[in-house]
Write an enzyme that holds these catalytic residues in place. Sequence first.
Site, PDB file in Angstrom:
ATOM      1  N   GLY A   1       0.772  -1.247   0.000  1.00  0.00           N
ATOM      2  CA  GLY A   1       0.000   0.000   0.000  1.00  0.00           C
ATOM      3  C   GLY A   1       0.797   1.287   0.000  1.00  0.00           C
ATOM      4  O   GLY A   1       0.270   2.340   0.360  1.00  0.00           O
ATOM      5  N   SER A   2       2.054   1.262  -0.439  1.00  0.00           N
ATOM      6  CA  SER A   2       2.807   2.530  -0.442  1.00  0.00           C
ATOM      7  C   SER A   2       2.243   3.503  -1.479  1.00  0.00           C
ATOM      8  O   SER A   2       2.234   4.718  -1.246  1.00  0.00           O
ATOM      9  CB  SER A   2       4.310   2.295  -0.650  1.00  0.00           C
ATOM     10  OG  SER A   2       4.576   1.719  -1.894  1.00  0.00           O
ATOM     11  N   ASN A   3       1.757   2.995  -2.599  1.00  0.00           N
ATOM     12  CA  ASN A   3       1.134   3.904  -3.582  1.00  0.00           C
ATOM     13  C   ASN A   3      -0.173   4.481  -3.043  1.00  0.00           C
ATOM     14  O   ASN A   3      -0.479   5.653  -3.261  1.00  0.00           O
ATOM     15  CB  ASN A   3       0.899   3.189  -4.924  1.00  0.00           C
ATOM     16  CG  ASN A   3       2.161   3.121  -5.751  1.00  0.00           C
ATOM     17  OD1 ASN A   3       2.541   4.093  -6.408  1.00  0.00           O
ATOM     18  ND2 ASN A   3       2.837   1.989  -5.720  1.00  0.00           N
TER      19      ASN A   3
ATOM     20  N   LYS B   1     -16.388 -15.152  -8.731  1.00  0.00           N
ATOM     21  CA  LYS B   1     -15.822 -13.813  -8.884  1.00  0.00           C
ATOM     22  C   LYS B   1     -16.895 -12.769  -9.189  1.00  0.00           C
ATOM     23  O   LYS B   1     -16.776 -11.610  -8.786  1.00  0.00           O
ATOM     24  CB  LYS B   1     -14.747 -13.819  -9.982  1.00  0.00           C
ATOM     25  CG  LYS B   1     -13.952 -12.535 -10.023  1.00  0.00           C
ATOM     26  CD  LYS B   1     -12.588 -12.724 -10.642  1.00  0.00           C
ATOM     27  CE  LYS B   1     -11.861 -11.410 -10.779  1.00  0.00           C
ATOM     28  NZ  LYS B   1     -10.582 -11.550 -11.468  1.00  0.00           N
TER      29      LYS B   1
ATOM     30  N   LYS C   1      -5.434  -8.590  -8.674  1.00  0.00           N
ATOM     31  CA  LYS C   1      -6.430  -9.421  -9.357  1.00  0.00           C
ATOM     32  C   LYS C   1      -6.763  -8.802 -10.705  1.00  0.00           C
ATOM     33  O   LYS C   1      -6.741  -7.574 -10.840  1.00  0.00           O
ATOM     34  CB  LYS C   1      -7.718  -9.491  -8.539  1.00  0.00           C
ATOM     35  CG  LYS C   1      -7.651 -10.484  -7.435  1.00  0.00           C
ATOM     36  CD  LYS C   1      -9.030 -10.768  -6.856  1.00  0.00           C
ATOM     37  CE  LYS C   1      -8.956 -11.912  -5.876  1.00  0.00           C
ATOM     38  NZ  LYS C   1      -7.929 -11.722  -4.853  1.00  0.00           N
TER      39      LYS C   1
ATOM     40  N   VAL D   1      -9.257  -7.470 -13.229  1.00  0.00           N
ATOM     41  CA  VAL D   1     -10.612  -6.918 -13.111  1.00  0.00           C
ATOM     42  C   VAL D   1     -11.522  -7.707 -14.063  1.00  0.00           C
ATOM     43  O   VAL D   1     -11.258  -7.807 -15.254  1.00  0.00           O
ATOM     44  CB  VAL D   1     -10.616  -5.410 -13.423  1.00  0.00           C
ATOM     45  CG1 VAL D   1     -12.038  -4.875 -13.461  1.00  0.00           C
ATOM     46  CG2 VAL D   1      -9.791  -4.656 -12.381  1.00  0.00           C
TER      47      VAL D   1
ATOM     48  N   ASN E   1      -4.741   1.958 -13.477  1.00  0.00           N
ATOM     49  CA  ASN E   1      -3.776   1.078 -12.813  1.00  0.00           C
ATOM     50  C   ASN E   1      -2.374   1.624 -12.993  1.00  0.00           C
ATOM     51  O   ASN E   1      -2.085   2.271 -14.000  1.00  0.00           O
ATOM     52  CB  ASN E   1      -3.850  -0.321 -13.435  1.00  0.00           C
ATOM     53  CG  ASN E   1      -2.890  -1.305 -12.791  1.00  0.00           C
ATOM     54  OD1 ASN E   1      -2.772  -1.363 -11.565  1.00  0.00           O
ATOM     55  ND2 ASN E   1      -2.174  -2.062 -13.601  1.00  0.00           N
TER      56      ASN E   1
ATOM     57  N   HIS F   1       1.612   0.455 -13.282  1.00  0.00           N
ATOM     58  CA  HIS F   1       2.429  -0.728 -13.567  1.00  0.00           C
ATOM     59  C   HIS F   1       3.905  -0.335 -13.538  1.00  0.00           C
ATOM     60  O   HIS F   1       4.293   0.657 -14.161  1.00  0.00           O
ATOM     61  CB  HIS F   1       2.046  -1.296 -14.945  1.00  0.00           C
ATOM     62  CG  HIS F   1       2.806  -2.542 -15.259  1.00  0.00           C
ATOM     63  ND1 HIS F   1       2.527  -3.740 -14.646  1.00  0.00           N
ATOM     64  CD2 HIS F   1       3.870  -2.772 -16.057  1.00  0.00           C
ATOM     65  CE1 HIS F   1       3.379  -4.654 -15.078  1.00  0.00           C
ATOM     66  NE2 HIS F   1       4.208  -4.089 -15.932  1.00  0.00           N
TER      67      HIS F   1
HETATM   68  C1  GRF Z   1       3.701  -1.261  -7.371  1.00  0.00           C
HETATM   69  O1  GRF Z   1       5.007  -1.440  -7.874  1.00  0.00           O
HETATM   70  C2  GRF Z   1       2.702  -1.206  -8.491  1.00  0.00           C
HETATM   71  O2  GRF Z   1       3.198  -0.650  -9.650  1.00  0.00           O
HETATM   72  C3  GRF Z   1       2.403  -2.666  -8.722  1.00  0.00           C
HETATM   73  O3  GRF Z   1       2.403  -3.233  -7.434  1.00  0.00           O
HETATM   74  C4  GRF Z   1       3.252  -2.493  -6.572  1.00  0.00           C
HETATM   75  C5  GRF Z   1       2.441  -2.113  -5.373  1.00  0.00           C
HETATM   76  O4  GRF Z   1       3.211  -1.560  -4.343  1.00  0.00           O
HETATM   77  N1  GRF Z   1       1.183  -2.814  -9.473  1.00  0.00           N
HETATM   78  P1  GRF Z   1       2.482  -0.887  -3.115  1.00  0.00           P
HETATM   79  O5  GRF Z   1       1.501  -1.892  -2.549  1.00  0.00           O
HETATM   80  O6  GRF Z   1       1.805   0.356  -3.593  1.00  0.00           O
HETATM   81  O7  GRF Z   1       3.578  -0.580  -2.107  1.00  0.00           O
END
Ligand code: GRF
Length: 181
Positions: A12-14, A58, A84, A86, A100, A102
């Site tokens: 969850g850092s993002n 699902k 997952k 979608v 999303n 990536h």
């Molecule tokens: C990130 O590198 C994102 O690009 C990928 O999964 C990772 C998630 O990291 N889809 P976090 O959970 O946000 O720390």
Amino acid sequence: MKKIAVFASGNGSNFQVIAEEFPVEFVFSDHRDAYVLERADKLGVLSYTFELKEFENKAEYEEAIVKLLDQHQIDLVCLAGYMKIVGPTLLAAYEGRIINIHPAYLPEFPGAHGIEDAWNAGVTESGVTIHWVDSGVDTGKVIKQVRVPRLADDTIESFEARIHEVEYKLYQEVVKTLIAE
Ligand code: GRF
């Protein structure tokens, strides 16, 4: 201003960098023990969690998600480490409102191991991509992407850390643009 929900499966850092900059209505995690739920508590962000295995299939799992999104009148769903694909139920209701992030320069290195795959391929640069979500795996229309170099003295850890730093900046930039539209 548009209302945001974030979906994350793990760390969850993002999510955290989004929530520090913008009001997030809620975070959803498909894992009850995900660290993102602790981050949400600390930040005072509402969270929901349930797991696919708690449903018949699902479609029913995604119906429960759609219900939450509808209840909160969410305009923008930010997937941030939501591991997952979608499915058709969620897409039918929210396609065009789900993005999303990536950790590679799509269409290079799609899938769950974008950083590791780029590293193992020996690239001199990789990147970060934010894209609209469609039914494929990391195939939706690109919103914004940036290159990230692999430096001569990089280890996979330093390379990964640099990619994550770029992710945080890019996610904030893109969300800022999209919620203002
Ligand atoms: C990130 O590198 C994102 O690009 C990928 O999964 C990772 C998630 O990291 N889809 P976090 O959970 O946000 O720390």
